[in-house]
Design an enzyme around this catalytic site. Structure first.
Site, PDB file in Angstrom:
ATOM      1  NE  ARG A  47      34.843 -22.615  46.179  1.00 52.42           N
ATOM      2  CZ  ARG A  47      35.353 -22.920  47.122  1.00 52.42           C
ATOM      3  NH1 ARG A  47      34.524 -22.946  48.432  1.00 52.42           N
ATOM      4  NH2 ARG A  47      36.851 -23.211  46.904  1.00 52.42           N
ATOM      5  CE  LYS A 154      41.550  -4.550  36.966  1.00 51.41           C
ATOM      6  NZ  LYS A 154      40.721  -3.465  36.981  1.00 51.41           N
ATOM      7  CG  ASP A 183      44.665  -3.951  29.999  1.00 52.81           C
ATOM      8  OD1 ASP A 183      43.203  -3.262  29.912  1.00 52.81           O
ATOM      9  OD2 ASP A 183      45.493  -3.383  31.099  1.00 52.81           O
ATOM     10  CG  HIS A 184      38.072  -4.324  29.545  1.00 55.38           C
ATOM     11  ND1 HIS A 184      38.450  -4.314  31.052  1.00 55.38           N
ATOM     12  CD2 HIS A 184      37.706  -3.339  29.649  1.00 55.38           C
ATOM     13  CE1 HIS A 184      38.329  -2.751  31.844  1.00 55.38           C
ATOM     14  NE2 HIS A 184      37.288  -2.832  30.820  1.00 55.38           N
ATOM     15  CE  LYS A 188      38.080   0.055  27.279  1.00 48.29           C
ATOM     16  NZ  LYS A 188      36.367   0.027  27.531  1.00 48.29           N
ATOM     17  CD  GLU A 222      35.059   3.549  36.783  1.00 49.39           C
ATOM     18  OE1 GLU A 222      34.088   2.772  35.931  1.00 49.39           O
ATOM     19  OE2 GLU A 222      36.488   3.104  36.943  1.00 49.39           O
ATOM     20  CG  ASP A 241      40.403  -1.006  39.519  1.00 54.70           C
ATOM     21  OD1 ASP A 241      40.268  -2.777  39.626  1.00 54.70           O
ATOM     22  OD2 ASP A 241      39.112  -0.069  39.132  1.00 54.70           O
ATOM     23  CG  HIS A 246      42.590  -0.603  32.258  1.00 58.10           C
ATOM     24  ND1 HIS A 246      42.710  -1.908  32.273  1.00 58.10           N
ATOM     25  CD2 HIS A 246      41.692  -1.366  33.444  1.00 58.10           C
ATOM     26  CE1 HIS A 246      41.439  -2.488  32.859  1.00 58.10           C
ATOM     27  NE2 HIS A 246      41.007  -2.564  33.033  1.00 58.10           N
ATOM     28  CE  LYS A 346      35.592   2.256  40.533  1.00 59.02           C
ATOM     29  NZ  LYS A 346      35.132   2.235  39.529  1.00 59.02           N
TER      30      LYS A 346
HETATM   31  C1  BG6 Z   1      37.866  -2.421  35.300  1.00 64.07           C
HETATM   32  C2  BG6 Z   1      38.296  -1.711  37.143  1.00 64.07           C
HETATM   33  O1  BG6 Z   1      38.821  -3.032  35.204  1.00 64.07           O
HETATM   34  O2  BG6 Z   1      37.801  -1.172  34.474  1.00 64.07           O
HETATM   35  C3  BG6 Z   1      36.759  -1.652  36.787  1.00 64.07           C
HETATM   36  O3  BG6 Z   1      38.174  -3.046  37.885  1.00 64.07           O
HETATM   37  C4  BG6 Z   1      36.537  -0.216  36.230  1.00 64.07           C
HETATM   38  O4  BG6 Z   1      36.775  -0.463  38.406  1.00 64.07           O
HETATM   39  C5  BG6 Z   1      36.925  -0.290  34.943  1.00 64.07           C
HETATM   40  O5  BG6 Z   1      34.838   0.400  35.994  1.00 64.07           O
HETATM   41  C6  BG6 Z   1      36.331   0.881  33.882  1.00 64.07           C
HETATM   42  O6  BG6 Z   1      36.569   0.148  32.207  1.00 64.07           O
HETATM   43  P1  BG6 Z   1      35.526   0.676  31.180  1.00 64.07           P
HETATM   44  O7  BG6 Z   1      35.698  -0.074  29.998  1.00 64.07           O
HETATM   45  O8  BG6 Z   1      34.216   0.372  31.749  1.00 64.07           O
HETATM   46  O9  BG6 Z   1      36.516   2.254  31.136  1.00 64.07           O
END
Ligand code: BG6
Length: 509
Positions: A47, A154, A183-184, A188, A222, A241, A246, A346
């Site tokens: 936007r 996600k 799903d990143h 990895k 984290e 989350d 993950h 976190k």
């Molecule tokens: C994301 C979450 O999917 O993954 C975040 O929404 C999180 O809250 C992050 O910080 C962690 O990813 P990575 O690759 O830094 O472990």
């Protein structure tokens, strides 16, 4: 390497953080590696109003900060950005999508894109069904000439029901094979290595079952708080989350049976069997086996950190968990009775993701432990990040008279490889989608199945007033009660440090 066909990447939500920090830097790295095809263009759609020039200027900063090739010359970056464009539309209005089509037609002629398009949805989830509908309205989802694929970020749903609905609605406009649910974590390198470690080595697999493994730990810690994502996070929490997606994906790679071939179909099939075998928790088990926590303010190494409830856009009485830990059982032949402990949080002391396989101790303790470290022997640690690598902890004789035993490390670090370019997760996943490989993406059914497992936990936390929410000071390892989850007097969580080979309370963070 086989070149992927000419194509365009269309990013919805292009003015957002993900595009700036992750997506464009990843695509730039692909460009620098020679992985993008000769005919390639990126179209950012959002936007906010930007000219192409303004958009490129912003992305250039992102590349210089976040790309692997951040030191690339101005000329390289500008050459890449010359095929990046921006289009401002109101994504909530169907008629505006005619402009997307028009722009793609124009780019198609200019770059010979062969009408191959990937649509990347990096928008608020409310648009996950709107955008596909309007793309469909313009005939942009039909694969008559080129391919059409859609990547969905996600969160894939907010709970079981919304995930089922989202799948159903997407299938009205795209075929399942066109849908790439990202799903990143699966992109990895070290997560993919879980499968390779298991199935490329004869030594581990015979031991990989309930007869030899006592328990498994999966941690994603984290040190950051919720940063500027309070609005999203307060609605989500750690379970949605990190765990539903993950960490359950990681668990499935640790627990799955060997696939008969390395194909998307075989691997997804084996992972799905794990999701189906996750033991649903009864009310009593929920009380015993699931713990949630929320960080409170604290001063850590001289720096003061706000508590979660003081973070921007977080409700002052919020009961959202920023920490979750649980004991999970997998009801199948291989894993019967073996607890999988999963935790994430976190504002923990450090940023570490890893899997720890605890093998059963030797049946008789013949030797004395020199440093009381016997309980940390027999561990195989598969480090996802940082200091990516593998560590095996075994007991060894202390030189000299007698038979005292001390725990020693055998460790491999990716950084020791001569060529250790580790592609970012997004780089790998975007390239796979460009080539039509969905092995590392989530199937619709798997997304639903993982929600099915977490739904009773969500319901318990939401509906049961007695479900405790434990405060934990920022910079600590979470609520103390999480230690009670682990079975066996001698066993505790591993308290990992930044460096793979170290653990314990005192270490470099
Ligand atoms: C994301 C979450 O999917 O993954 C975040 O929404 C999180 O809250 C992050 O910080 C962690 O990813 P990575 O690759 O830094 O472990």
């Amino acid at each position: 390497m086989k070149k992927v066909p000419n194509q365009a990447l269309v990013i919805f939500g292009a003015s957002g953080d993900l595009t700036y920090r992750k997506l464009i830097p990843a695509v730039f790295d692909l460009y620098m590696n020679g992985s993008t095809p000769d005919g390639y263009a990126v179209l950012g759609v959002s936007r906010s109003s930007f000219t192409d020039h303004e958009f490129r200027k912003k992305l250039k900063e992102g590349i210089q900060e976040f790309a692997h090739y951040k030191e690339a010359s101005d000329a390289d970056i500008d050459r890449f950005l010359s095929s990046v464009f921006y289009l401002s539309i109101d994504t909530g209005k169907g008629e505006e999508y005619a402009r997307v089509k028009e722009k793609l037609d124009e780019l198609n002629k200019q770059f010979n894109l062969e009408q191959n398009y990937i649509f990347y949805l990096s928008t608020p989830p409310a648009l996950y069904t709107t955008i596909p509908k309007y793309l469909y309205g313009q005939g942009l989802t039909l694969q008559q000439k080129g391919f059409r694929r859609i990547i969905i970020e996600k969160p894939f749903g907010h709970d079981l029901l919304s995930a089922i609905n989202l799948n159903q609605q997407l299938l009205e406009f795209f075929e399942e094979e066109q849908i790439y649910r990202i799903d990143h974590y699966l992109g990895k390198e070290t997560v993919q290595n879980l499968m390779v470690t298991r199935f490329a080595n004869g030594i581990y697999e015979p031991l990989w079952n309930r007869n030899f493994i006592q328990h498994v730990e999966i941690t994603a810690a984290e040190s950051i708080g919720v940063e500027d994502r309070g609005g999203y996070y307060d609605e989500a929490g750690a379970l949605r989350d990190m765990i539903q997606n993950h960490l359950l994906q990681v668990l499935s790679l640790v627990a799955m049976e060997p696939p008969s071939k390395i194909t998307a179909e075989d691997i997804r099939y084996e992972k799905m069997k794990v999701f189906r075998s996750l033991r649903p928790m009864s009310k009593t088990e929920l009380k015993k086996n699931v713990i949630r926590g929320q960080y409170t303010d604290a001063t850590v190494r001289g720096k003061h950190y706000n508590g979660y409830r003081e973070e921007p856009n977080v409700a002052p009485q919020s009961r959202t968990e920023t920490y979750a830990a649980m004991k999970i059982f997998i009801d199948n032949w291989r894993w019967q009775g073996v607890p999988f402990y999963v935790r994430t949080g976190k504002r923990l002391p450090t940023q570490v993701s890893e899997v720890v396989i605890h093998f059963r101790p030797s049946p008789q303790r013949l030797f004395k432990s020199a440093d009381n470290s016997a309980h940390s022997d027999n561990q195989l640690i598969l480090r996802i990040q940082p200091d990516e690598g593998i560590l095996l902890k075994t007991g060894m004789k202390v030189p000299g008279s007698g038979y005292e035993v001390r725990s020693v490390n055998m460790d491999f670090h990716y950084s020791e490889l001569n060529d250790h370019y580790i592609p970012s997760a997004y780089e790998r996943l975007i390239l796979d989608c460009m080539g039509g490989d969905n092995m590392l993406y989530m199937q619709g059914e798997a997304a639903e199945e993982t929600w099915r497992f977490v739904q009773p936990i969500l319901d318990y936390w939401e509906n049961d007033n007695d479900a405790p929410l434990h405060g934990y000071p920022s910079g600590s390892w979470g609520p103390d009660v999480a230690d009670d989850l682990i079975e066996g007097k001698e066993n505790t969580w591993r308290y990992p440090c930044k460096n793979l080979a170290e653990d314990g309370v005192y270490c470099e963070l």
